[in-house]
Design an enzyme around this catalytic site. Structure first.
Site, PDB file in Angstrom:
ATOM      1  N   LYS A 117      13.780  -5.733 -16.755  1.00 34.86           N
ATOM      2  CA  LYS A 117      12.933  -6.874 -17.112  1.00 34.86           C
ATOM      3  C   LYS A 117      13.723  -7.982 -17.779  1.00 34.86           C
ATOM      4  CE  LYS A 117       8.508  -4.855 -16.891  1.00 34.86           C
ATOM      5  NZ  LYS A 117       7.126  -5.181 -16.898  1.00 34.86           N
ATOM      6  N   LYS A 200      10.105  -1.762  -7.147  1.00 34.70           N
ATOM      7  CA  LYS A 200       8.732  -1.344  -7.383  1.00 34.70           C
ATOM      8  C   LYS A 200       7.760  -2.507  -7.182  1.00 34.70           C
ATOM      9  CE  LYS A 200       7.001  -1.069 -11.733  1.00 34.70           C
ATOM     10  NZ  LYS A 200       5.603  -1.500 -11.652  1.00 34.70           N
ATOM     11  N   LYS A 203       2.674  -6.085 -10.924  1.00 38.13           N
ATOM     12  CA  LYS A 203       1.741  -7.211 -11.017  1.00 38.13           C
ATOM     13  C   LYS A 203       2.438  -8.464 -11.495  1.00 38.13           C
ATOM     14  CE  LYS A 203      -0.706  -4.790 -14.604  1.00 38.13           C
ATOM     15  NZ  LYS A 203       0.285  -4.519 -15.660  1.00 38.13           N
TER      16      LYS A 203
HETATM   17  P1  ATP Z   1       4.279  -5.317 -15.140  1.00 35.38           P
HETATM   18  O1  ATP Z   1       4.974  -5.934 -13.977  1.00 35.38           O
HETATM   19  O2  ATP Z   1       3.668  -6.329 -16.048  1.00 35.38           O
HETATM   20  O3  ATP Z   1       5.119  -4.301 -15.875  1.00 35.38           O
HETATM   21  P2  ATP Z   1       3.011  -3.176 -13.686  1.00 35.38           P
HETATM   22  O4  ATP Z   1       2.415  -3.439 -12.350  1.00 35.38           O
HETATM   23  O5  ATP Z   1       4.323  -2.468 -13.744  1.00 35.38           O
HETATM   24  O6  ATP Z   1       3.029  -4.531 -14.495  1.00 35.38           O
HETATM   25  P3  ATP Z   1       2.028  -1.663 -15.950  1.00 35.38           P
HETATM   26  O7  ATP Z   1       0.884  -2.164 -16.767  1.00 35.38           O
HETATM   27  O8  ATP Z   1       3.409  -1.814 -16.483  1.00 35.38           O
HETATM   28  O9  ATP Z   1       1.914  -2.332 -14.495  1.00 35.38           O
HETATM   29  O10 ATP Z   1       1.787  -0.123 -15.629  1.00 35.38           O
HETATM   30  C1  ATP Z   1       0.482   0.455 -15.610  1.00 35.38           C
HETATM   31  C2  ATP Z   1       0.519   1.800 -14.901  1.00 35.38           C
HETATM   32  O11 ATP Z   1       0.685   1.587 -13.494  1.00 35.38           O
HETATM   33  C3  ATP Z   1       1.666   2.709 -15.321  1.00 35.38           C
HETATM   34  O12 ATP Z   1       1.200   4.043 -15.355  1.00 35.38           O
HETATM   35  C4  ATP Z   1       2.678   2.540 -14.223  1.00 35.38           C
HETATM   36  O13 ATP Z   1       3.530   3.659 -14.077  1.00 35.38           O
HETATM   37  C5  ATP Z   1       1.767   2.378 -13.019  1.00 35.38           C
HETATM   38  N1  ATP Z   1       2.434   1.620 -11.964  1.00 35.38           N
HETATM   39  C6  ATP Z   1       2.851   0.331 -12.047  1.00 35.38           C
HETATM   40  N2  ATP Z   1       3.420  -0.045 -10.889  1.00 35.38           N
HETATM   41  C7  ATP Z   1       3.370   1.036 -10.068  1.00 35.38           C
HETATM   42  C8  ATP Z   1       3.813   1.291  -8.732  1.00 35.38           C
HETATM   43  N3  ATP Z   1       4.410   0.327  -8.049  1.00 35.38           N
HETATM   44  N4  ATP Z   1       3.588   2.501  -8.204  1.00 35.38           N
HETATM   45  C9  ATP Z   1       2.973   3.479  -8.915  1.00 35.38           C
HETATM   46  N5  ATP Z   1       2.543   3.311 -10.177  1.00 35.38           N
HETATM   47  C10 ATP Z   1       2.732   2.115 -10.752  1.00 35.38           C
HETATM   48 MG    MG Z   2       5.250  -2.189 -15.651  1.00 31.43          MG
END
Ligand code: ATP
Ligand code: MG
Length: 338
Positions: A117, A200, A203
């Protein structure tokens, strides 16, 4: 100390740092709802984590409601699970500070998510982004949670949570905190970016085309899968044939997770198929599964006062568990209470 002394309890959270993606749904929310009813479940919208990077104050409350709406629309039942936003339970920040004093800088330096990040900008990111895993440990241990369902990307942070619990227990000669288990199971623990199968889906990712949002309509979903990067080969004849083909593997795993089947079963059904056949089938499946949830999300979002009420009630239930654990932690540490 036998860790069996702790009642099984699940905690997990999602940051309101953008709209929910298919990765959040398959890797987190769908699995959270699946455990509901099997043991005590506590789910959080972790708004204090979201502000580790800049969030527009005018948007943050709405994003918080949208994540809550996503949980509710996917089947989270507030009478079976506690649902709340983190900032309404001050004990998270308070225990987070204590864990800042337990965790070691060397441990934080090993966190790969921070490196990803912060990138080449590490000197300019917030101190909160660096310290965030200690707050995450507090989120979990504040409830003596024994199990944390997460995506693969959060495994290292849950392991750090165990390290923090173990060091706290060792330093203060106690057995106060459980050694929490990460729960990373099923076919969708790491959904990849649609434009780059080595990254990955997130969002907060740069381009909207790299992710499926929970609120995307049928046309958008079809277009994004159509444009999703793949190699030129058709689908393999066996699941082993997915080795070294990250984009192909990702699309097969998405199909499997959406349809509650194994990747092997998907390959059996589509052995040798061209992308021109598989991608539209995947888009149809995604629309069939996501449309009812996004309709339901829109229904919840039309009544923000009701979401706020649910989060407030959840926060009250969360405080009833968290505050006594924080108080006992203060006693262990020796912080004076009058
Ligand atoms: P950000 O980019 O802001 O970090 P994010 O999409 O990674 O957002 P988080 O809020 O960090 O979302 O994570 C919330 C949950 O979703 C966590 O349990 C994380 O492991 C899961 N998660 C996030 N992205 C993925 C993915 N691509 N595949 C499976 N699980 C995911
Ligand atoms: Mg995340």
């Amino acid at each position: 100390m036998t860790q069996t002394a702790f009642t099984p309890r699940v905690f997990s959270g999602i940051k309101p740092s953008g709209g929910l993606t298919l990765g959040n749904y398959l890797g987190a929310i769908k699995r959270f709802v699946g455990i509901q009813g099997q043991m005590e479940t506590i789910y959080c919208v972790v708004d204090m984590h979201a502000i580790t990077v800049w969030q527009d104050p005018k948007e943050l409350a709405n994003m918080t409601r949208e994540v809550a709406a996503g949980y509710l629309a996917a089947g989270l039942d507030p009478s079976q699970s506690i649902l709340f936003n983190q900032s309404q339970v001050a004990a998270h920040a308070e225990l987070g500070w204590i864990f800042n004093c337990v965790a070691r800088v060397g441990w934080m330096n090993r966190m790969t998510q921070f490196k990803d990040k912060a990138g080449s900008n590490a000197e300019k990111v917030s101190l909160g982004l660096y310290a965030y895993p200690a707050l995450m440990a507090a989120d979990i241990l504040l409830y003596h949670a024994t199990h944390v369902p997460v995506g693969e990307d959060q495994k290292q942070h849950v392991e750090l949570t165990r390290d923090i619990a173990a060091k706290f227990n060792h330093d203060f000669k106690t057995d106060f905190f459980p050694l929490t288990e990460p729960v990373i199971d099923g076919p969708a623990t790491r959904i990849m970016n649609l434009r780059d199968g080595t990254k990955k889906m997130s969002k907060s990712g740069e381009s909207d085309m790299e992710r499926i949002n929970m609120t995307d309509d049928a046309d958008k979903i079809a277009k994004k899968f159509k444009k999703a990067k793949t190699d030129p080969e058709p689908l393999p004849e066996t699941a082993e044939g997915l080795a070294g083909r990250p984009e192909a593997r990702n699309l097969v795993e998405i199909y499997a997770a959406l349809n509650d089947m194994t990747p092997e079963a998907v390959i059996t059904e589509y052995a040798g198929a061209q992308w021109g056949k598989f991608k539209p089938a995947l888009a149809d499946l995604a629309v069939a599964k996501l449309a009812p949830i996004s309709d339901e999300m829109a229904r919840f979002m039309a009544d923000p006062a009701e979401i706020d009420r649910i989060l407030g009630e959840g926060a009250e239930k969360a405080r009833a568990i968290a505050n006594p654990i924080l108080r006992d932690t203060y006693d262990v540490v020796g912080l004076l209470r009058s």
